[in-house]
Structures are given as C-alpha cells and as structure tokens.
Design a protein around this motif. Structure first.
Motif, PDB file in Angstrom:
ATOM      1  N   ALA A  48       0.821  -1.246  -0.037  1.00  0.00           N
ATOM      2  CA  ALA A  48      -0.141  -0.034   0.039  1.00  0.00           C
ATOM      3  C   ALA A  48       0.782   1.241  -0.087  1.00  0.00           C
ATOM      4  O   ALA A  48       0.166   2.351  -0.087  1.00  0.00           O
ATOM      5  CB  ALA A  48      -0.829  -0.119   1.185  1.00  0.00           C
ATOM      6  N   GLY A  49       2.277   1.059   0.320  1.00  0.00           N
ATOM      7  CA  GLY A  49       3.114   2.451   0.248  1.00  0.00           C
ATOM      8  C   GLY A  49       2.526   3.147   1.540  1.00  0.00           C
ATOM      9  O   GLY A  49       2.550   2.459   2.605  1.00  0.00           O
ATOM     10  N   LEU A  50       2.566   4.641   1.409  1.00  0.00           N
ATOM     11  CA  LEU A  50       2.356   5.282   2.688  1.00  0.00           C
ATOM     12  C   LEU A  50       0.737   5.460   2.571  1.00  0.00           C
ATOM     13  O   LEU A  50       0.189   5.957   1.953  1.00  0.00           O
ATOM     14  CB  LEU A  50       2.938   6.681   2.593  1.00  0.00           C
ATOM     15  N   THR A  51       0.192   5.275   4.046  1.00  0.00           N
ATOM     16  CA  THR A  51      -1.025   5.568   4.008  1.00  0.00           C
ATOM     17  C   THR A  51      -1.512   6.056   5.280  1.00  0.00           C
ATOM     18  O   THR A  51      -0.785   6.511   6.221  1.00  0.00           O
ATOM     19  CB  THR A  51      -1.679   4.231   4.113  1.00  0.00           C
ATOM     20  N   SER A  52      -2.883   6.807   5.259  1.00  0.00           N
ATOM     21  CA  SER A  52      -3.385   7.532   6.356  1.00  0.00           C
ATOM     22  C   SER A  52      -4.826   7.074   6.468  1.00  0.00           C
ATOM     23  O   SER A  52      -5.803   6.763   5.529  1.00  0.00           O
ATOM     24  CB  SER A  52      -3.347   8.992   5.842  1.00  0.00           C
ATOM     25  N   PRO A  53      -5.459   7.238   7.762  1.00  0.00           N
ATOM     26  CA  PRO A  53      -6.863   6.765   8.025  1.00  0.00           C
ATOM     27  C   PRO A  53      -7.737   8.103   7.518  1.00  0.00           C
ATOM     28  O   PRO A  53      -8.887   7.703   7.370  1.00  0.00           O
ATOM     29  CB  PRO A  53      -7.002   6.415   9.598  1.00  0.00           C
ATOM     30  N   HIS A  54      -7.110   8.931   7.334  1.00  0.00           N
ATOM     31  CA  HIS A  54      -7.915  10.235   7.116  1.00  0.00           C
ATOM     32  C   HIS A  54      -8.053  10.686   5.372  1.00  0.00           C
ATOM     33  O   HIS A  54      -6.897  11.013   5.000  1.00  0.00           O
ATOM     34  CB  HIS A  54      -7.333  11.412   7.931  1.00  0.00           C
ATOM     35  N   LEU A  55      -9.246  10.648   4.863  1.00  0.00           N
ATOM     36  CA  LEU A  55      -8.897  10.811   3.264  1.00  0.00           C
ATOM     37  C   LEU A  55      -8.505  12.337   3.089  1.00  0.00           C
ATOM     38  O   LEU A  55      -7.524  12.461   2.131  1.00  0.00           O
ATOM     39  CB  LEU A  55     -10.520  10.702   2.891  1.00  0.00           C
TER      40      LEU A  55
END
Length: 269
Positions: free
Chosen positions: A191-198
C-alpha cells in the motif's frame, strides 16, 4: 488504587478499555494501576495482541490500526517511541540544507524534526501542522527573529492537529519546496504510505507534488500498518528515515524500493 485480585479476563477488559479511550497504554502505568507484575501485564498484552484487539509496541500497546481505524490524537501519539523519534529526527534534520525551503507534514515524528531545524540558517518552513508552527513561532519569539520563517497552509484541523482540505491543498499547490519531511500513519510494501484520514491523505499528495525531494520519517511501529487511503508509493521516496527497531525483512524491502534507507540507532528509552 490498584485493582489486585482481578482475573486475567478482567484485567484485559480494563486494558482494552484504556487503549480504546486513549489510543495507547504503557506497561509501567498498567503495573501501577492493576497492582500486578510487569510480566503479568506483558502476558495480558500478548493475549490481547493475539486476539487482534491491540497492537504491541515497545513499552506497551496501541489501538489496532486497520484500514478503518481512526487516527490518534497528537498528544497520545507524542508519548510513544520517543527515543526512536528523536533518533529519526536527528538523522532527518541532517538532510536539510541552509537557505532551503522545507515542508514539514503533520505528525509527531515530523514535529520532532522541527526543533532540530532552529539552528539551520536562512530556512523557510512550510507546514500544515499546528504543533510544528507553534514550536517554530515560540522559537522565533525567544530568539528575536533568528529562527526559520514559517508559512502555514491554512485549512481545517484534524484530530492529529493537521490542517487539511481545499484551502490547504491550494496553498501548497502554489508553492515550490526543496525538501518535504513527511510522516505517515502506516507503511507497507503493497500500500505504500497510508493515512486513515481521506483529506489528510490528499493534502499529503499535494505536499509531495510541490517538493523536489521527499524524506519520509517513520518509526518501526508504522511498518505493516495500512490506513484507509494511500498517498505515496515507496518508489516516490528519496530518503526513508527510520530507527533500528525495524525488522530485517522490512529493511530489505525498503532498501530495494526507496532512494536511500537511513536507519538511525535509537537510545534505550
């Protein structure tokens, strides 16, 4: 008051409630609260981790960070992996050149970098982090103007004290940055770099687009965590700065994908 005499499932219910409320718990705090040994607490955390209820980290446990998990408040996140974040911040600050324009994203590790930039001459810092801006503002007041110039993006604040949204994205899109120092909620090979906040993920994309080079700062606990929205591939990263708690398998993956992997030795906390 210590809760001595509790059964294992009762202790674990208390621990789980604390994790869900605060985002994280420390072994030392639980020992004092529950009146049991360090080893007993660690066994309870092992049991909760096996069930998928929490994720163990050095010194305690944090809430499970699945794709739909909520981001933690800045204050809660700041208390974790302090030694690792300090080592990462030192290594990342060494990448910053005098007279350059540097962007610092939101997040506690990027915030740790901010304090290390105070002695870099003729620096301009663009940030969407309220804590970063406050750290540099206070330094400027104490040094009577002898601190980095700060440009704040504007936008709507999130729980993690990040400014995001259309206003932030438009401001960032009109500027050019020499180096972006970028934090992440989670990092994985797939997924690479991710955030829970769109919205925060979108603002991070805007920061990446504005930067000539990108340095990711992420402690070892971020590896294998996947948030809701991806905002960068591993091959978009020029430097990945982490601590020596990162497993060898992860190091191998990162070394083959990013421009350069920098592993900073963390002092024992």
């Amino acid at each position: 008051m210590a809760d001595q005499g509790l059964l294992a499932h009762q202790r674990q219910a208390i621990i789980l409630e604390a994790v869900r409320r605060d985002g994280a718990v420390r072994v030392a705090e639980l020992v004092g609260r529950l009146g049991v040994s360090d080893m007993t607490i660690r066994r309870d955390l092992d049991a909760l981790a096996r069930s998928g209820a929490v994720r163990k980290v050095h010194g305690g446990a944090v809430a499970v960070s699945g794709a739909g998990a909520e981001e933690h408040a800045f204050e809660a996140e700041s208390a974790w992996e302090r030694a690792a974040k300090a080592a990462i911040a030192d290594a990342a600050a060494a990448l910053v050149e005098p007279g350059s324009v540097v962007a610092l994203s939101a997040g506690t590790t990027a915030h740790a970098v901010a304090a290390r930039l105070l002695d870099v001459p003729r620096l301009t810092v663009l940030t969407n982090s309220l804590p970063v801006a406050e750290t540099l503002r206070l330094a400027d007041r104490e040094r009577k103007g002898d601190a980095p110039v700060v440009l704040l993006t504007g936008g709507t604040p999130t729980r993690s004290a990040a400014l995001v949204g259309t206003l932030a994205d438009r401001t960032i899109g009109s500027l050019h940055v020499d180096l972006l120092i970028l934090g992440a909620h989670g990092v994985s090979e797939r997924a690479g770099l991710t955030s829970p906040h769109l919205a925060e993920a979108q603002t991070n994309r805007a920061l990446i687009a504005a930067a000539r080079r990108v340095a990711v700062v992420a402690d070892h606990t971020k590896w294998g965590v996947i948030g809701l929205s991806s905002f960068a591939r591993l091959d978009e990263i020029d430097w990945y700065v982490t601590d020596d708690g990162l497993p060898e398998e992860a190091r191998s993956v990162l070394a083959g994908a990013v421009g350069e992997l920098i592993v900073a030795p963390a002092a024992d906390a």
